[in-house]
Design a protein around this motif. Structure first.
Motif, PDB file in Angstrom:
ATOM      1  N   VAL A  65       1.870  -1.326   7.822  1.00  0.00           N
ATOM      2  CA  VAL A  65       2.731  -1.717   6.632  1.00  0.00           C
ATOM      3  C   VAL A  65       1.831  -2.332   5.402  1.00  0.00           C
ATOM      4  O   VAL A  65       2.194  -2.153   4.316  1.00  0.00           O
ATOM      5  N   PHE A  66       0.916  -3.216   5.815  1.00  0.00           N
ATOM      6  CA  PHE A  66       0.287  -3.670   4.795  1.00  0.00           C
ATOM      7  C   PHE A  66      -1.182  -3.217   4.682  1.00  0.00           C
ATOM      8  O   PHE A  66      -1.771  -2.279   5.435  1.00  0.00           O
ATOM      9  N   PRO A  67      -1.702  -3.292   3.236  1.00  0.00           N
ATOM     10  CA  PRO A  67      -3.173  -2.984   3.151  1.00  0.00           C
ATOM     11  C   PRO A  67      -4.063  -3.476   4.106  1.00  0.00           C
ATOM     12  O   PRO A  67      -3.781  -4.733   4.675  1.00  0.00           O
ATOM     13  N   GLY A  68      -5.174  -3.006   4.503  1.00  0.00           N
ATOM     14  CA  GLY A  68      -5.887  -3.549   5.768  1.00  0.00           C
ATOM     15  C   GLY A  68      -6.474  -4.924   5.428  1.00  0.00           C
ATOM     16  O   GLY A  68      -6.305  -5.897   6.457  1.00  0.00           O
ATOM     17  N   ASP A  71       0.855  -1.124  -0.226  1.00  0.00           N
ATOM     18  CA  ASP A  71      -0.055   0.227   0.079  1.00  0.00           C
ATOM     19  C   ASP A  71       1.088   1.059   0.103  1.00  0.00           C
ATOM     20  O   ASP A  71       1.665   1.579   1.137  1.00  0.00           O
ATOM     21  N   PRO A  72       1.146   1.753  -1.137  1.00  0.00           N
ATOM     22  CA  PRO A  72       2.108   2.795  -1.191  1.00  0.00           C
ATOM     23  C   PRO A  72       1.897   3.882  -0.418  1.00  0.00           C
ATOM     24  O   PRO A  72       2.726   4.647   0.150  1.00  0.00           O
ATOM     25  N   GLY A  73       0.369   4.294  -0.081  1.00  0.00           N
ATOM     26  CA  GLY A  73       0.357   5.404   1.135  1.00  0.00           C
ATOM     27  C   GLY A  73       0.757   4.735   2.406  1.00  0.00           C
ATOM     28  O   GLY A  73       0.916   5.682   3.335  1.00  0.00           O
ATOM     29  N   LYS A  74       0.996   3.536   2.856  1.00  0.00           N
ATOM     30  CA  LYS A  74       1.666   3.136   4.177  1.00  0.00           C
ATOM     31  C   LYS A  74       3.083   2.687   4.163  1.00  0.00           C
ATOM     32  O   LYS A  74       3.838   3.429   4.594  1.00  0.00           O
ATOM     33  N   TRP A  75       3.541   2.030   3.053  1.00  0.00           N
ATOM     34  CA  TRP A  75       4.782   1.530   2.897  1.00  0.00           C
ATOM     35  C   TRP A  75       5.250   1.044   1.555  1.00  0.00           C
ATOM     36  O   TRP A  75       4.255   0.212   0.986  1.00  0.00           O
ATOM     37  N   ALA A  76       5.911   1.692   0.602  1.00  0.00           N
ATOM     38  CA  ALA A  76       6.220   1.363  -0.867  1.00  0.00           C
ATOM     39  C   ALA A  76       7.228   0.254  -0.606  1.00  0.00           C
ATOM     40  O   ALA A  76       8.545   0.449  -0.946  1.00  0.00           O
ATOM     41  N   ALA A  77       6.832  -0.910  -0.435  1.00  0.00           N
ATOM     42  CA  ALA A  77       8.042  -2.152  -0.213  1.00  0.00           C
ATOM     43  C   ALA A  77       7.884  -2.601  -1.376  1.00  0.00           C
ATOM     44  O   ALA A  77       7.034  -2.525  -2.137  1.00  0.00           O
ATOM     45  N   THR A  78       9.085  -3.152  -1.694  1.00  0.00           N
ATOM     46  CA  THR A  78       9.433  -4.170  -3.019  1.00  0.00           C
ATOM     47  C   THR A  78       8.631  -5.449  -2.502  1.00  0.00           C
ATOM     48  O   THR A  78       8.583  -5.908  -1.320  1.00  0.00           O
ATOM     49  N   PRO A  79       8.367  -6.180  -3.452  1.00  0.00           N
ATOM     50  CA  PRO A  79       7.724  -7.429  -3.171  1.00  0.00           C
ATOM     51  C   PRO A  79       8.603  -8.175  -2.217  1.00  0.00           C
ATOM     52  O   PRO A  79       8.127  -9.090  -1.475  1.00  0.00           O
TER      53      PRO A  79
END
Ligand code: HEC
Length: 393
Positions: A172-175, A113-121
């Motif tokens: 960090v993750f989508p809900g 969720d780029p709004g929370k944490w733009a993590a790589t896979p």
């Protein structure tokens, strides 16, 4: 074959299998906890001399059954002894398979969720696996540390731990993924209990009996403790698994307290049933549970509708849906093989049919567009909410 289509087919087969084996596992878990709690003591006599501690008669499917419990095993072990572990292992393995197909193979849309944490896979999959393994290690350490203390202390510390993990995951993750991971962590712990303690303990007891030695009672006690924990975790896990279909829970601005209250309610309701098997009707538990659930649903409700300056009409909403949703929600979508859950937003009639779900998913819960791959803006979400407030004109 198209790889998106392949993922859908694998998802369907995986989910089907997962539900079947989970029913078998939880069904046998419920049955044995019920059995244990319902045993009637045997009087002095032949059965007691054989080492029987309790027994019960039941009738099911046209026949009568007579179950007897030998806490330390019978004097002579039968050659055919039925074990229960494939139900648990296959639930874990099919769950891991589903996690890989739905979340790991589609990590940019499902785990980020780029709004929370733009993590790589790789990063988000690392967090996911870390939660599954770490959840077990912490639980197991707590069990060893607190086994001699009261059950309530263990329950309180472990519950606080689960809530802390849930809070972290929601950062960090989508809900949707965060809720699912809380359930997957608890379920992994349940399977690990079977794999690392319950079955090995039973193997040791059986080995002692076969060698003609008295088995140590610690294995039975430990196995019982872990299997009771598993029993209390079943309803919370099932809630997390089905929450995926209800964006108003994980998508709410109060996603964390909503989860906390629901998990607690699930444990209290399970407790009621366990007491009831022992012949006690303790209504305070389910009543508190229902009150907690109602509080959770009240917290999760969408904010009151406030109308912006103008009342938008379908003519203004349609171009937004065309750009942000139709790439997936059309008879022949561009981004995925088939319209998800059959939801299509490509014609006026289709939009009208789904109007409330559209606003719920994209206006409030922000669960859609999936992974926001089509880049919907806050202003567009507000437009959808205003459209609802104005009565979907
Ligand atoms: C990248 C593809 C994609 C895009 C773009 C997308 N969706 Fe979805 N949508 C999905 C998938 C996948 C599901 C199924 C989720 C599931 O299995 O629970 C879904 C499900 C839904 C559902 C049904 C949810 C339910 O559980 O009842 C609605 C309503 C919905 N989307 C609305 C929208 C709206 C409105 C937009 C645009 C603002 C949108 N979607 C954009 C992929 C997408």
């Amino acid at each position: 074959m198209d790889s998106g289509y392949l993922l859908e087919v694998l998802g369907l087969l995986g989910r089907w299998l997962h539900v079947i084996v989970a029913i078998a596992w939880i069904g046998s878990s419920f049955y044995f906890v019920w059995l244990d709690d319902s045993l009637e003591p045997v009087g002095e006599g032949e059965a007691k001399a054989r080492g029987v501690y309790g027994q019960i008669w039941s009738v099911h499917g046209g026949g009568f059954y007579h179950a007897q419990k030998y806490p330390l095993g019978p004097a002579q072990l039968p050659t055919n002894l039925h074990w229960f572990y494939w139900e648990s292992y296959s639930t874990f393995l099919s769950g891991l398979f589903m996690m890989s197909v739905l979340y790991y193979a589609q990590a940019p849309a499902m785990l980020a969720d780029p709004g929370k944490w733009a993590a790589t896979p790789a990063q988000s999959i690392g967090v996911s696996l870390g939660v599954l393994v770490g959840g077990w290690l912490v639980y197991d350490a707590l069990c060893r540390l607190l086994i001699q203390r009261t059950v309530l202390l263990f329950a309180a510390v472990y519950f606080a731990f689960v809530l802390a993990v849930a809070w972290g995951l929601l950062q960090v993750f989508p809900g949707r993924a965060a809720y699912l991971h809380v359930g997957a962590m608890l379920a992994t712990t349940m399977s690990a209990n079977v794999f690392f303690w319950i079955i090995p303990g039973q193997r040791k007891v059986v080995a002692s009996l076969r060698a003609g030695e008295p088995p140590s009672p610690i294995h039975g006690q430990r196995g019982k403790q872990r299997s009771v924990h598993n029993n209390y975790l079943t309803l919370p896990v099932l809630f997390c698994m089905i929450s995926n279909h209800y964006a108003f829970t994980y998508g709410s601005a109060q996603a964390w307290p909503v989860l906390a209250l629901t998990l607690l309610a699930a444990v209290l309701i399970r407790h009621f049933f366990n007491l009831r098997h022992k012949g006690r009707l303790a209504w305070q538990f389910p009543l508190t549970g229902v009150a907690l659930l109602m509080t959770a649903f009240w917290l999760a409700r969408p904010p009151g509708l406030t109308l912006g300056a103008t009342v938008p009409t379908l003519a203004q909403v349609q171009p937004v849906l065309e750009a942000r949703c139709v790439p997936c929600h059309a008879a022949q979508p561009r981004l995925i093989p088939a319209p998800p859950l059959g939801v299509m937003l490509d014609t006026e009639a289709h939009i009208r049919t789904n109007a409330q779900r559209v606003v719920q998913q994209a206006g409030y819960a922000k669960a859609m567009p999936m992974g926001n791959v089509t880049g919907i803006t806050e202003a567009e979400r507000q437009l959808l909410r205003d459209w609802a407030a104005g009565g979907y004109r």
